[in-house]
Design an enzyme around this catalytic site. Structure first.
Site, PDB file in Angstrom:
ATOM      1  N   LYS A  78      -5.816  22.550  18.207  1.00 56.22           N
ATOM      2  CA  LYS A  78      -5.413  21.095  18.603  1.00 56.22           C
ATOM      3  C   LYS A  78      -4.927  20.780  19.971  1.00 56.22           C
ATOM      4  CE  LYS A  78      -2.529  17.321  16.609  1.00 56.22           C
ATOM      5  NZ  LYS A  78      -3.227  16.308  16.541  1.00 56.22           N
TER       6      LYS A  78
ATOM      7  N   LYS B  84     -13.162  16.332  15.603  1.00 51.21           N
ATOM      8  CA  LYS B  84     -12.464  16.989  14.519  1.00 51.21           C
ATOM      9  C   LYS B  84     -13.066  18.721  14.330  1.00 51.21           C
ATOM     10  CE  LYS B  84     -10.763  13.238  12.077  1.00 51.21           C
ATOM     11  NZ  LYS B  84      -9.311  13.467  12.157  1.00 51.21           N
TER      12      LYS B  84
ATOM     13  N   GLY C 187       0.817  -1.265   0.024  1.00 56.41           N
ATOM     14  CA  GLY C 187       0.169  -0.171   0.048  1.00 56.41           C
ATOM     15  C   GLY C 187       0.836   1.107  -0.019  1.00 56.41           C
TER      16      GLY C 187
ATOM     17  N   GLY D  87      -0.454   4.860  -1.043  1.00 55.61           N
ATOM     18  CA  GLY D  87      -1.664   5.056  -0.351  1.00 55.61           C
ATOM     19  C   GLY D  87      -1.441   6.325   0.608  1.00 55.61           C
ATOM     20  N   ASP D  88      -2.722   6.623   1.176  1.00 50.97           N
ATOM     21  CA  ASP D  88      -2.477   7.813   2.030  1.00 50.97           C
ATOM     22  C   ASP D  88      -1.628   8.062   3.506  1.00 50.97           C
ATOM     23  OD1 ASP D  88      -3.814  10.530   2.644  1.00 50.97           O
ATOM     24  OD2 ASP D  88      -4.786   9.385   4.537  1.00 50.97           O
TER      25      ASP D  88
ATOM     26  N   ASP E  40     -12.572   5.784  14.365  1.00 54.09           N
ATOM     27  CA  ASP E  40     -11.335   6.468  13.989  1.00 54.09           C
ATOM     28  C   ASP E  40     -10.436   6.541  15.145  1.00 54.09           C
ATOM     29  OD1 ASP E  40      -9.259   7.437  12.282  1.00 54.09           O
ATOM     30  OD2 ASP E  40      -9.963   9.643  12.430  1.00 54.09           O
TER      31      ASP E  40
ATOM     32  N   GLU F  43      -8.968  18.162  17.832  1.00 51.66           N
ATOM     33  CA  GLU F  43      -8.469  18.520  16.386  1.00 51.66           C
ATOM     34  C   GLU F  43      -9.015  19.752  15.750  1.00 51.66           C
ATOM     35  OE1 GLU F  43      -6.748  15.143  14.098  1.00 51.66           O
ATOM     36  OE2 GLU F  43      -8.546  14.027  15.139  1.00 51.66           O
TER      37      GLU F  43
ATOM     38  N   HIS G  11      -7.199   5.174  20.069  1.00 54.76           N
ATOM     39  CA  HIS G  11      -6.463   6.134  20.927  1.00 54.76           C
ATOM     40  C   HIS G  11      -6.801   6.441  22.191  1.00 54.76           C
ATOM     41  CE1 HIS G  11      -4.537   6.247  16.995  1.00 54.76           C
ATOM     42  NE2 HIS G  11      -5.112   7.357  16.401  1.00 54.76           N
TER      43      HIS G  11
HETATM   44  C1  BG6 Z   1      -5.132   9.091  13.372  1.00 57.02           C
HETATM   45  C2  BG6 Z   1      -6.462   9.084  12.656  1.00 57.02           C
HETATM   46  O1  BG6 Z   1      -5.274   7.713  13.696  1.00 57.02           O
HETATM   47  O2  BG6 Z   1      -4.918   9.794  14.338  1.00 57.02           O
HETATM   48  C3  BG6 Z   1      -6.741  10.568  12.303  1.00 57.02           C
HETATM   49  O3  BG6 Z   1      -7.050   8.400  11.693  1.00 57.02           O
HETATM   50  C4  BG6 Z   1      -6.351  11.794  13.519  1.00 57.02           C
HETATM   51  O4  BG6 Z   1      -8.104  10.928  11.841  1.00 57.02           O
HETATM   52  C5  BG6 Z   1      -5.001  11.133  13.770  1.00 57.02           C
HETATM   53  O5  BG6 Z   1      -6.509  13.000  12.762  1.00 57.02           O
HETATM   54  C6  BG6 Z   1      -4.382  12.001  14.987  1.00 57.02           C
HETATM   55  O6  BG6 Z   1      -3.077  11.846  15.498  1.00 57.02           O
HETATM   56  P1  BG6 Z   1      -2.265  12.966  16.016  1.00 57.02           P
HETATM   57  O7  BG6 Z   1      -0.980  12.188  16.051  1.00 57.02           O
HETATM   58  O8  BG6 Z   1      -2.113  14.010  14.533  1.00 57.02           O
HETATM   59  O9  BG6 Z   1      -2.840  13.478  16.897  1.00 57.02           O
END
Ligand code: BG6
Length: 494
Positions: free
Chosen positions: A350, A345, A22, A25-26, A251, A232, A255
């Site tokens: 942030k 989001k 991949g 990919g992004d 998503d 964020e 975390h």
């Molecule tokens: C990613 C999510 O796992 O973590 C994103 O898919 C999110 O949507 C990102 O923006 C946030 O990570 P960090 O390290 O930039 O806070």
């Protein structure tokens, strides 16, 4: 430079070949390729190390080099000609057809050749930066092509790194996991959650372990509640196709729960991965699974007002971009202490932070006077990397007045030293190259996350009226309902 004390544990990445599926990919562009380059630039990558980039897109060498350059500059690097050319010298591109045994045959031949060229002996990391539906097929083909070793048979290793989303429900995640396990046993599977690779997250455990004064008060005798904020500023950033399928809860839940686990789990006996995972597993086992009625009252979902107008978003989309919830942990340590979580989001500037809010005094003159919560232990995970403790002290002067003050520490030492530290992804790649699974998620953690998340998603799907989607202004810290979640318990967001 800050002086370190006697105890230092260092990861030693082993010489290896790294195969990235991949690769166009992004995820590869935003995180993995910059991390691999960063390891080379910081000279942390092992000496004998090569990289195979595999993706479906046909690409000749000049196009590849050009694309890599753009990827790195977009990620904030100003690659020096020497480091960039040495990086290019370590990598090859292979056009992939994941359904074709012939492709895996070509890959096997390339790895044997590159092992010889770079002095690597059958040590390989396979990073599956592909949709989860492809995991099982790729690992099965790697196994058939003889590329997944059993370390008992040889002085060699092969490890598979995968990344969330691990499926889209409890059932599909279990199916992904079962498929993976047919080809690669648990000790060869490295499930990444990049939050565990953040310096400040590791510091949470370091602080707890080394300073008994804090950890001994992290329990329901002293702590009133805990707050966890993951806001964020950004919205979709062109990822509508990915995000529309997932939503904020899928998503970000991994975390969120990793942060909650690290702040609240019992301290492991050692930092060895087995002890660490056993403690973390107990956290997941004690996480209260919410009933449909509790989802109504303890979970809030929201969507920022401008979401509907984002390119790629379906008309009338009900995808959530914000989540607030109350977690309860049924353990002796935390029973009765709510953990309030907010993640969103376009929720303002942030910030990722944890606040441990201590109880109010039960004795002395202040037991009758409302001064709010005097003690809050705050950990700013990012972008600021600070730790602070707020307390009430006497205001200087002839009268006996009180003021709220704060003691703080800036986690990063001054000077250029910080620039040489690994980023979250870099750190996790080093650990995978070193064979250390401590910071990676076990299969039990992954299913623990789904056991918690699935009932929430089900309640949202089946009871839309009881679980409305609240719209909040772009840049606001969520909808008013997120405030009510905590104020109805007589508390406020700090
Ligand atoms: C990613 C999510 O796992 O973590 C994103 O898919 C999110 O949507 C990102 O923006 C946030 O990570 P960090 O390290 O930039 O806070």
């Amino acid at each position: 430079m800050t002086e370190t004390l006697g105890f230092c544990q260092e990861m030693r990445p082993e010489s290896c070949g790294f195969v990235l599926f991949g690769a166009t990919g992004d995820l590869a562009a935003r995180k993995i390729l910059p991390a691999l380059y960063g390891l080379c630039e910081k000279k942390i990558a092992p000496g004998n190390f090569y990289l195979v980039l595999a993706a479906r897109t046909p690409q000749d060498r000049p196009a590849l080099e050009n694309r890599l350059w753009n990827t790195l500059t977009r990620a904030g690097f100003s690659p020096s000609p020497e480091v960039f050319s040495s990086f290019l010298g370590r990598l090859e591109y292979l056009q992939a057809d994941y359904a074709s045994p012939a492709f895996f045959g070509r890959l096997a031949a390339a790895l044997t050749r590159l092992d010889g060229k770079f002095g690597v002996k059958n040590k390989r990391l396979f990073y599956l930066a592909t949709p989860p539906e492809a995991f099982e097929g790729i690992t099965a083909s790697l196994k058939t092509a003889g590329l997944l070793f059993d370390p008992k048979d040889c002085k060699c290793w092969s490890r598979v790194i995968i990344e969330k989303p691990y499926g889209s429900s409890l059932e599909s995640a279990a199916a992904v996991d079962a498929g993976l396990k047919q080809a690669a046993p648990e000790d060869q599977v490295y499930r990444i959650d990049h939050f565990t690779g953040k310096e400040t997250v590791q510091n949470l455990l370091a602080l707890r372990s080394a300073n008994a004064v804090f950890d001994n008060t992290w329990n329901n005798r002293f702590v009133d509640h805990v707050q966890l904020t993951v806001f964020e500023e950004l919205g979709l950033e062109g990822r509508a196709a990915f995000f529309e399928k997932l939503g904020l809860a899928r998503d970000m839940m991994s975390h969120i729960l990793q942060l909650a686990a690290i702040i609240s789990m019992d301290l492991p006996e050692t930092f060895r991965d087995t002890d660490f995972k056993a403690s973390k597993r107990r956290f997941f086992e004690s996480l209260r699974v919410l009933s449909p009625q509790e989802v109504r009252t303890s979970v809030v979902r929201g969507q920022y007002a401008g979401y509907a107008a984002e390119s790629g978003v379906a008309a009338g989309s009900r995808t959530e971009t914000f989540l607030a919830l109350k977690l309860l942990i049924d353990s002796d340590r935390w029973r009765g202490v709510p953990f309030y979580v907010r993640a969103g989001k376009r929720s303002g500037v942030k910030r990722t932070r944890l606040d441990i809010v201590y109880k109010k005094p039960e004795q002395g003159i202040f037991r009758h006077i409302d001064i709010g919560y005097p003690n809050v232990f705050s950990f700013s995970i990012q972008p600021e990397e600070t730790v602070s403790f707020s307390l009430i002290s006497k205001h200087p002067g002839p009268k006996l007045c009180f003021a709220r003050r704060s003691m703080g520490l800036d986690y990063r030492p001054e000077g250029g030293e910080a620039a040489s530290y690994p980023t979250d992804y870099e750190r996790l790649l080093i650990d995978a190259m070193s064979g250390d699974q401590t910071l990676f998620l076990s299969s039990a953690e992954m299913s623990g996350m789904w056991r918690f998340l699935s009932p929430i998603l089900t309640a949202w799907r089946e009871d839309a009226a009881g679980n409305p989607l609240h719209v909040y202004p772009d840049g606001a810290p969520g909808p008013a309902a997120a405030d009510e979640l905590i104020t109805k318990d007589g508390r406020v967001w700090v």
